[in-house]
Every structure is written in C-alpha cells, then in structure tokens.
Design a protein around this motif. Structure first.
Motif, PDB file in Angstrom:
ATOM      1  N   PHE A 113      42.211  31.587  34.334  1.00 27.38           N
ATOM      2  CA  PHE A 113      41.726  32.902  35.612  1.00 27.38           C
ATOM      3  C   PHE A 113      42.528  32.650  36.642  1.00 27.38           C
ATOM      4  O   PHE A 113      42.553  33.765  37.437  1.00 27.38           O
ATOM      5  N   ALA A 114      43.485  31.666  36.873  1.00 25.18           N
ATOM      6  CA  ALA A 114      44.305  31.504  38.058  1.00 25.18           C
ATOM      7  C   ALA A 114      45.297  32.898  38.251  1.00 25.18           C
ATOM      8  O   ALA A 114      45.113  32.882  39.761  1.00 25.18           O
ATOM      9  N   PRO A 115      45.708  33.425  37.344  1.00 22.34           N
ATOM     10  CA  PRO A 115      46.467  34.496  37.616  1.00 22.34           C
ATOM     11  C   PRO A 115      45.940  35.894  38.024  1.00 22.34           C
ATOM     12  O   PRO A 115      46.437  36.818  38.695  1.00 22.34           O
ATOM     13  N   ALA A 116      44.499  35.869  37.763  1.00 20.07           N
ATOM     14  CA  ALA A 116      43.732  37.427  37.996  1.00 20.07           C
ATOM     15  C   ALA A 116      43.335  37.349  39.495  1.00 20.07           C
ATOM     16  O   ALA A 116      42.896  36.133  40.224  1.00 20.07           O
ATOM     17  N   PHE A 117      43.156  38.178  39.960  1.00 18.24           N
ATOM     18  CA  PHE A 117      42.484  38.558  41.290  1.00 18.24           C
ATOM     19  C   PHE A 117      41.190  38.536  41.127  1.00 18.24           C
ATOM     20  O   PHE A 117      40.296  38.167  42.008  1.00 18.24           O
ATOM     21  N   GLY A 118      40.580  38.966  40.243  1.00 21.38           N
ATOM     22  CA  GLY A 118      39.032  38.759  39.702  1.00 21.38           C
ATOM     23  C   GLY A 118      38.884  38.282  38.567  1.00 21.38           C
ATOM     24  O   GLY A 118      38.844  37.199  38.237  1.00 21.38           O
ATOM     25  N   VAL A 119      38.934  39.233  37.347  1.00 21.76           N
ATOM     26  CA  VAL A 119      38.695  38.793  35.952  1.00 21.76           C
ATOM     27  C   VAL A 119      39.895  39.435  35.187  1.00 21.76           C
ATOM     28  O   VAL A 119      40.054  38.742  34.092  1.00 21.76           O
ATOM     29  N   MET A 120      40.417  40.424  35.666  1.00 20.65           N
ATOM     30  CA  MET A 120      41.435  41.062  34.910  1.00 20.65           C
ATOM     31  C   MET A 120      42.725  40.241  34.922  1.00 20.65           C
ATOM     32  O   MET A 120      43.155  40.038  35.981  1.00 20.65           O
ATOM     33  N   ARG A 121      43.526  40.184  33.845  1.00 22.58           N
ATOM     34  CA  ARG A 121      44.663  39.565  33.805  1.00 22.58           C
ATOM     35  C   ARG A 121      45.814  40.008  32.736  1.00 22.58           C
ATOM     36  O   ARG A 121      46.163  39.459  32.096  1.00 22.58           O
ATOM     37  N   ASN A 122      45.697  41.300  32.649  1.00 22.98           N
ATOM     38  CA  ASN A 122      46.632  41.976  31.596  1.00 22.98           C
ATOM     39  C   ASN A 122      47.972  42.191  32.340  1.00 22.98           C
ATOM     40  O   ASN A 122      48.074  42.546  33.671  1.00 22.98           O
ATOM     41  N   GLY A 123      49.024  41.878  31.521  1.00 21.62           N
ATOM     42  CA  GLY A 123      50.466  42.207  31.928  1.00 21.62           C
ATOM     43  C   GLY A 123      50.708  41.094  33.306  1.00 21.62           C
ATOM     44  O   GLY A 123      50.165  40.120  33.352  1.00 21.62           O
ATOM     45  N   GLY A 124      51.428  41.583  34.130  1.00 22.58           N
ATOM     46  CA  GLY A 124      52.191  40.690  35.325  1.00 22.58           C
ATOM     47  C   GLY A 124      53.332  39.812  34.945  1.00 22.58           C
ATOM     48  O   GLY A 124      53.765  39.780  33.741  1.00 22.58           O
ATOM     49  N   PRO A 125      53.512  39.011  35.906  1.00 21.43           N
ATOM     50  CA  PRO A 125      52.810  38.917  37.159  1.00 21.43           C
ATOM     51  C   PRO A 125      53.620  40.018  38.080  1.00 21.43           C
ATOM     52  O   PRO A 125      54.448  40.606  37.842  1.00 21.43           O
ATOM     53  N   THR A 126      52.783  40.436  39.084  1.00 24.55           N
ATOM     54  CA  THR A 126      53.001  41.686  39.889  1.00 24.55           C
ATOM     55  C   THR A 126      52.922  41.273  41.368  1.00 24.55           C
ATOM     56  O   THR A 126      51.895  40.235  41.688  1.00 24.55           O
TER      57      THR A 126
END
Length: 337
Positions: free
Chosen positions: A263-276
């Motif tokens: 979950f580290a890349p997510a701001f909440g729970v969504m981790r689609n695509g990125g990084p942005t």
C-alpha cells in the motif's frame, strides 16, 4: 489445577467459531490472568499445550501481564521449565492512562464492524478485558469512552447489513485458514455497463480498513478476469456472494507479501497506474496545518520565504488526493498534475 482453572476461565463460545479454536493473543491473556487468579501458578509447558501454541508465545503473553500487573513474578525456573504466579494482593489489572486510551479507541474504531451477525464481534472481548481492571480503572475507562470519538467521513453501515457481515466472516475464514475464496464480484463499472458479477477464485492476503470501509488484497487465480494470475484490491461491499473453496486447495501465504509495502504507493487504498507527482502550493494561513500532519510516506515539505508551503507527493493514483485538496478550498493551488 491450572488446567481446571483455565477451563473455568474460558469465555463463552462465539457463534461461528469452533470450540477448540486457538485464542487470539488478547483472549489468551485474559484467560491466563483469570486462571492465575483461580489456579495459583502457571507452568509454561502446561499453558502452551493447553492453548496449542509455543512456549515463546506464552512468554510474550506473560510479558503483557507483567506490564499490566507488576506483581506477576517467576517463582521457579529450571532448565527450560518455568512457573509464574500472582502475589496474594494482586486482584485486578492496574492499567495506565495510555492503556485505557488504547481500549477506548479500539472500541470506537471497531464499532462500525460490530453487530449481531458478525462472527468476530469484539465488543464482548473488550468488555471482558475491562472486567479484569480494578474498580477505579473501570470507572476511569467508562468516563474516557464517553469522551473519545473517532471521526471518519462516509462511514459504511456494516452493523445494519447482516449479509455483508456474513461475507466478511467467510473472508476471515479464508485468511485464517489460507483457503481460496469463490466470489461473485460486481464492480461499479460492470454494473454501469449492465454486465453480471464476475465469478472469481482468489487467495485472500490481507484486510485493509480505510475510511471505515473494508477491502481485501487478493491473488486472482481463476475465473472471469483478463489477467491471470493478478494481485488486486477488492471491496467487501462489491461481493455479492462469497464461499470458501475446497480444503484440498489450501494455499501458502506468500512470504514476500507485506501489506505496508503493497500500500506504500497509494494515498489511500487505490494504487492504479502511476507513479504520479502531485505538487501543491499552500498559502501561509494553512501552511502550519499541512506541515503538522503526515500526508504520505513520499511527502516533501518545501517552506517558502513568504510563510507558504509547497507539498510534493509521489502517489500511484492521485484521484484520492482530490478530496483533501478540495477541503483546503482557496488556500491551495495545484501545480501538478
């Protein structure tokens, strides 16, 4: 004698649980304490065998008891065997204010899940923990619980939805027993296109609680899914049906899976695509409000000469950042994306 006292101390069976199921640590600690009060001393070997856990586990439980009640002491130790007992005057836990706060916050945090149809309703367990406090501590806890509130926007109503609670119980069974789950999953996109729910077979890896909603990270191993295998996040609310898979298909939880890392890349729970990269300019009036909070593991705070602040984040999906930006109103300018 200890075994007899331990059986006497065992809490009532919880619907949906096997009678011989191992206790969670909190439940073991309560049982150990009650048995100590009734049965004299604890032998590590006997306690470990009774709870179907190792001696190190019992030693960790006893360490918690030592912290709660300073009177717990070792009365004998020879080679690998040891026995512990409570002094005569030790009748109730003497909890510190931080421990009372932990119980109060825990009760408030979990209240959105508790309900008559949810197999792991924790309120009785918290009540049992509270009952082992001294009278003064119980009164302090009761006053504190009335003064503690956890504010979460958009709370989900799991307490009033017995079907969702039942599905969550099945998911927990899959997590605990490492069994696959056969689910029907109806995403908002599938629903908007008039398509039926997708049949999936998944390996549940962890639960995620976010904004008082429940999500499950799973490995999709079979079913109507374009990429197999695939590791994705599913919402409990979108599951229209959940069943445990066959016992002979039990899987081994991947040793390299770490929920914190996933979950580290997510701001909440969504981790689609990125990084942005998200770059915000916050005016001087709100700069302190932003600076005193942790927004994301990747955040960089860049103070400006005029007292304003630039906040830089690198997230895998920026859509969840939008709510936080909008909440700042005219005090923030979005520089990127």
């Amino acid at each position: 004698m200890y075994a007899q006292a331990m059986r006497k101390a065992e809490p009532a069976d919880t619907p949906g649980r096997k009678k011989d199921a191992d206790y969670a640590q909190a439940r073991r600690v309560v049982g150990l304490y009650q048995a100590l009060c009734d049965g004299g001393s604890i032998t590590l070997r006997e306690a470990a065998a009774l709870h179907h856990v190792g001696r190190r586990t019992i030693q960790r439980d006893l360490a918690i008891l030592k912290d709660l009640d300073r009177g717990l002491h070792n009365v004998s130790e020879a080679n690998v065997e040891a026995a512990y007992k409570l002094p005569r005057k030790s009748e109730k836990w003497q909890a510190r204010r931080e421990q009372l706060l932990a119980i109060a916050v825990g009760a408030e945090q979990i209240s959105f899940l508790s309900g008559p149809h949810f197999m792991t309703d924790v309120r009785p367990l918290l009540d049992q923990l509270s009952a082992n406090l001294g009278r003064t501590e119980r009164e302090r806890l009761a006053r504190l619980e009335r003064k503690v509130i956890v504010l979460e926007p958009a709370r989900r109503r799991y307490r009033e939805q017995s079907e969702l609670q039942a599905r969550l119980g099945v998911v927990l069974d899959g997590l605990l027993r490492e069994l696959p789950l056969d689910i029907l999953y109806h995403s908002p996109r599938q629903r908007s296109l008039g398509r039926p729910a997708r049949p999936l077979r998944v390996h549940p890896l962890c639960l995620a609680l976010h904004r008082q909603g429940v999500y499950v990270v799973v490995d999709v191993v079979d079913g109507d899914w374009p990429r197999l295998p695939d590791r994705i996040l599913l919402a409990i609310d979108r599951m229209t049906e959940v069943k445990l898979g066959p016992g002979d298909l039990a899987f081994r939880h991947p040793a390299d899976f770490d929920p914190q890392v996933w979950f580290a890349p997510a701001f909440g729970v969504m981790r689609n695509g990125g990084p942005t990269t998200v770059l915000l300019h916050v005016d001087a009036e709100w700069a302190q409000y932003v600076a005193e909070r942790t927004w994301h593991a990747s955040e960089r705070l860049l103070p400006q000469p005029d007292g304003s602040l630039r906040l830089e984040l690198e997230v895998s999906d920026w859509t969840e950042v939008v709510d936080y930006v909008l909440a700042m109103g005219e005090h923030v300018v979005v520089l990127a994306p």
